[in-house]
Structure formats: C-alpha cells, structure tokens
Design an enzyme around this catalytic site. Structure first.
Site, PDB file in Angstrom:
ATOM      1  N   ILE A  17      25.894  -2.979 -22.419  1.00 26.02           N
ATOM      2  CA  ILE A  17      26.812  -1.917 -22.844  1.00 26.02           C
ATOM      3  C   ILE A  17      27.180  -1.015 -21.662  1.00 26.02           C
ATOM      4  O   ILE A  17      28.339  -0.603 -21.516  1.00 26.02           O
ATOM      5  CB  ILE A  17      26.153  -1.102 -23.986  1.00 26.02           C
ATOM      6  N   ASN A  62      16.212   5.785 -11.740  1.00 29.08           N
ATOM      7  CA  ASN A  62      15.144   5.007 -12.346  1.00 29.08           C
ATOM      8  C   ASN A  62      14.489   5.857 -13.423  1.00 29.08           C
ATOM      9  O   ASN A  62      13.946   6.927 -13.142  1.00 29.08           O
ATOM     10  CB  ASN A  62      14.105   4.593 -11.295  1.00 29.08           C
ATOM     11  N   TYR A 157      11.687   4.557 -31.234  1.00 31.35           N
ATOM     12  CA  TYR A 157      13.087   4.331 -30.842  1.00 31.35           C
ATOM     13  C   TYR A 157      14.028   5.037 -31.814  1.00 31.35           C
ATOM     14  O   TYR A 157      14.909   5.793 -31.414  1.00 31.35           O
ATOM     15  CB  TYR A 157      13.339   2.826 -30.835  1.00 31.35           C
TER      16      TYR A 157
HETATM   17  P1  NAP Z   1      20.623  -4.269 -21.680  1.00 27.30           P
HETATM   18  O1  NAP Z   1      21.781  -5.184 -21.754  1.00 27.30           O
HETATM   19  O2  NAP Z   1      19.259  -4.850 -21.748  1.00 27.30           O
HETATM   20  O3  NAP Z   1      20.681  -3.439 -20.338  1.00 27.30           O
HETATM   21  C1  NAP Z   1      19.668  -2.542 -20.058  1.00 27.30           C
HETATM   22  C2  NAP Z   1      20.055  -1.733 -18.832  1.00 27.30           C
HETATM   23  O4  NAP Z   1      19.047  -0.731 -18.645  1.00 27.30           O
HETATM   24  C3  NAP Z   1      20.094  -2.566 -17.549  1.00 27.30           C
HETATM   25  O5  NAP Z   1      21.174  -2.141 -16.756  1.00 27.30           O
HETATM   26  C4  NAP Z   1      18.748  -2.225 -16.893  1.00 27.30           C
HETATM   27  O6  NAP Z   1      18.749  -2.304 -15.493  1.00 27.30           O
HETATM   28  C5  NAP Z   1      18.623  -0.773 -17.295  1.00 27.30           C
HETATM   29  N1  NAP Z   1      17.267  -0.273 -17.175  1.00 27.30           N
HETATM   30  C6  NAP Z   1      16.161  -0.724 -17.821  1.00 27.30           C
HETATM   31  N2  NAP Z   1      15.084  -0.015 -17.432  1.00 27.30           N
HETATM   32  C7  NAP Z   1      15.514   0.895 -16.527  1.00 27.30           C
HETATM   33  C8  NAP Z   1      14.888   1.916 -15.767  1.00 27.30           C
HETATM   34  N3  NAP Z   1      13.578   2.125 -15.834  1.00 27.30           N
HETATM   35  N4  NAP Z   1      15.650   2.669 -14.954  1.00 27.30           N
HETATM   36  C9  NAP Z   1      16.986   2.464 -14.841  1.00 27.30           C
HETATM   37  N5  NAP Z   1      17.646   1.507 -15.524  1.00 27.30           N
HETATM   38  C10 NAP Z   1      16.916   0.741 -16.360  1.00 27.30           C
HETATM   39  O7  NAP Z   1      20.710  -3.096 -22.793  1.00 27.30           O
HETATM   40  P2  NAP Z   1      21.847  -2.755 -23.871  1.00 27.30           P
HETATM   41  O8  NAP Z   1      21.606  -3.565 -25.074  1.00 27.30           O
HETATM   42  O9  NAP Z   1      23.193  -2.774 -23.227  1.00 27.30           O
HETATM   43  O10 NAP Z   1      21.441  -1.247 -24.269  1.00 27.30           O
HETATM   44  C11 NAP Z   1      22.092  -0.130 -23.708  1.00 27.30           C
HETATM   45  C12 NAP Z   1      21.978   1.051 -24.662  1.00 27.30           C
HETATM   46  O11 NAP Z   1      22.524   0.696 -25.930  1.00 27.30           O
HETATM   47  C13 NAP Z   1      20.560   1.543 -24.925  1.00 27.30           C
HETATM   48  O12 NAP Z   1      20.544   2.950 -24.980  1.00 27.30           O
HETATM   49  C14 NAP Z   1      20.243   0.963 -26.295  1.00 27.30           C
HETATM   50  O13 NAP Z   1      19.295   1.728 -27.013  1.00 27.30           O
HETATM   51  C15 NAP Z   1      21.610   1.031 -26.958  1.00 27.30           C
HETATM   52  N6  NAP Z   1      21.780   0.106 -28.094  1.00 27.30           N
HETATM   53  C16 NAP Z   1      21.897  -1.231 -27.917  1.00 27.30           C
HETATM   54  C17 NAP Z   1      22.058  -2.056 -29.039  1.00 27.30           C
HETATM   55  C18 NAP Z   1      22.219  -3.548 -28.935  1.00 27.30           C
HETATM   56  O14 NAP Z   1      22.269  -4.213 -29.991  1.00 27.30           O
HETATM   57  N7  NAP Z   1      22.324  -4.126 -27.762  1.00 27.30           N
HETATM   58  C19 NAP Z   1      22.067  -1.506 -30.313  1.00 27.30           C
HETATM   59  C20 NAP Z   1      21.930  -0.144 -30.459  1.00 27.30           C
HETATM   60  C21 NAP Z   1      21.794   0.653 -29.341  1.00 27.30           C
HETATM   61  P3  NAP Z   1      18.190  -3.614 -14.654  1.00 27.30           P
HETATM   62  O15 NAP Z   1      19.400  -4.491 -14.450  1.00 27.30           O
HETATM   63  O16 NAP Z   1      17.650  -3.029 -13.398  1.00 27.30           O
HETATM   64  O17 NAP Z   1      17.145  -4.267 -15.514  1.00 27.30           O
END
Ligand code: NAP
Length: 261
Positions: A17, A62, A157
C-alpha cells in the site's frame, strides 16, 4: 488531483500500500519521500518513479528506532522547507503473538499498541509544526477495517488502529484552524505481501465471502483514496474514517450464509 509543488512523505513505502501510494502521489506531481529502513529497496522505488517522470527521494525511517519518526520529518523540512502531505502507512503486528485478550501476553500487546500509535502520533506532531508555518497540509492515516469490526484475534492490532481512527478525528478537530486536514483510510483485505503471508488461503476465502465486491482489494485501490485525501479534490473533508473494503460487513453475515455466499 493536481499535487504539483507539494512535498509528500509516505512511511514504509517500499512495498504494498505504501509503494502504490507513493507512486500515485508522484504520478500526480508531488515530490515524494520514501520513508524506509532499506535504502537499496527505496532506491528501486525511486528509480521506478523517476522512469515514469516523477520525483522521489529517500529518507531513513525504521519503526524499531522511535527517534526516526521525528528525524525523518525534520530531514524533509530541512531539505525542502516544508512538508505538505504525510501518509502514515507504517503499521503492523506479529500474527503469531497477537491473539485474544486471554492469550496475548501484555508486554507484546503494549509494544504493538505503542509502536502503531507512535507511527501516527510522533510523525503527525512533528509535521504539524511545520505545516502551521507553511499554511497547511493533509495527513492521511492508514488504519484497517479491523478497527471498526472487532476481530476474534489480533487484539493489539485492532485496538491500536481504532485508536489511530480517534487520533485522526482529534487531529482533524484540533488542526482545522491551521488549514490542516486529517483523514483515515481503512483497507479491507488488500492483496499485499503482508496480507498473503499472514493469512491462510482458507481464511482469505472465508473473508471474501463477506465482501460484496467479490475480489481482494489492490494496493492501487487504497492509493486512489490516499491521493484523493491528499489533494484539493477533498478540500472540505476532514476527520473522515473511510472504509475501502469492497463493502465488507455491509450485509449481515447471517443473511450471507442464508443465501449461500
Ligand atoms: P506490506 O506490503 O507488507 O509492506 C510493509 C512495509 O512496511 C514494507 O515497505 C516494509 O519495509 C515496511 N516495514 C516493515 N517493518 C518496518 C520497520 N521496522 N521500519 C520501517 N519500515 C518497515 O504491508 P501492507 O499490507 O501494504 O500494509 C501497509 C499498511 O496497511 C499497514 O499499516 C497495515 O496495517 C495496513 N493494512 C493492510 C491491509 C492488507 O490487507 N494488506 C489491510 C488493512 C490495513 P521493508 O521493505 O524494509 O520490509
């Protein structure tokens, strides 16, 4: 959604996202900072954005180093003299440890809640100080549909994201006087690495039965809402908690079961 001349930051923007949101803001003309812990991955994103005619830059962030919530905003303001758009996309939890109130250890609960809340509170607080000086801005918080639909697991969460919704409304109420808007986007099931790795196929199939638009969301679906809130197209909206979830929860589960969906 013209964002020309705007300076934006998307936290955790190397994947999913965050990545889609950064790309969308850049497509619409913003200078986009990629907040990331891995500079190599961030540079891949930057090259991709630049090859499509956009402007993107790296800023170190980070989540395990709480001081970077503040320092990344300060670095951007030092370089650009402003920050106009802040997308608080970082957030998460350990699905193996974050379960129910009975089987989540309280240390882990509070670690998760603090980390997720800091990721909005500290960044927003620092950005707002600059936004006030430069005449306003837009803050967009990525929450979750789980923040308004209590879950059978993931108590840290869900409750931390519910608090993020409330932070959103409070920031909106307190900062409208400075021409600063603050809105939240609540993704449903979005097919990203985090979602696909953390949930079993069986869970995802069951979840989709409750989604009237019968498909998982795409990161771009969330990015479109982010760009809308970032731009003047939403200039009269603040404190909104917008579900982008394909209609999840809009029909009662009982009726869904009755008609066999
Ligand atoms: P994602 O594809 O797994 O990406 C996670 C991102 O977070 C990556 O860029 C990762 O960086 C970064 N990250 C992880 N740990 C970190 C740290 N310690 N410091 C800095 N960066 C860090 O996740 P996503 O699904 O897009 O989720 C993004 C947001 O959407 C979150 O807030 C999540 O709660 C929310 N959300 C997602 C969903 C869903 O279905 N996907 C649903 C509801 C809400 P690296 O590349 O370095 O690992």
């Amino acid at each position: 959604m013209n964002l020309k001349g705007k300076v934006a930051l998307v936290t955790a923007a190397t994947k999913g996202i965050g990545l889609a949101s950064a790309q969308k803001l850049a497509e619409n003309g913003a200078v986009v900072y990629i907040g990331a812990r891995n500079e190599e991955l961030a540079n891949e994103v930057i090259n991709d954005i630049e090859s499509n005619g956009g402007i993107a830059k790296f800023v170190y962030f980070n989540a395990r180093e709480a001081e970077t919530y503040v320092s990344m905003i300060e670095n951007i303001v030092e370089n650009e003299g402003r920050i106009d758009i802040l997308v608080n996309n970082y957030g998460g939890h350990d699905v193996k440890r974050d379960k129910t109130i009975l089987d989540t250890d309280s240390e882990h609960y509070f670690e998760t809640v603090i980390s997720n809340l800091q990721s909005v509170y500290l960044t927003s607080q620092t950005a707002i100080k600059s936004m006030i000086k430069t005449g306003g801005g837009s803050i967009i918080n990525i929450s979750t549909i789980g923040s308004v639909n209590p879950d059978l697991s993931g108590i840290a969460y869900c409750t931390s994201k519910a608090a993020i919704n409330s932070l959103t409304e409070n920031i909106a109420a307190q900062c409208a006087q400075y021409n600063i808007r603050c809105n939240a986007v609540l993704p449903g099931f979005i097919a990203t690495k985090a979602a696909l790795e953390n949930m079993s196929q069986e869970f995802l199939d069951t979840f989709l039965k409750q989604v009237p638009i019968k498909r998982p969301g795409k990161p771009e679906d969330i990015a479109n809402a982010v760009a809308f809130f970032a731009s003047d197209a939403s200039s009269y909206l603040t404190g909104e908690i917008l579900e982008v979830a394909g209609g999840f929860g809009k029909f009662t589960p009982m009726y869904g079961d009755f008609v066999g969906r």
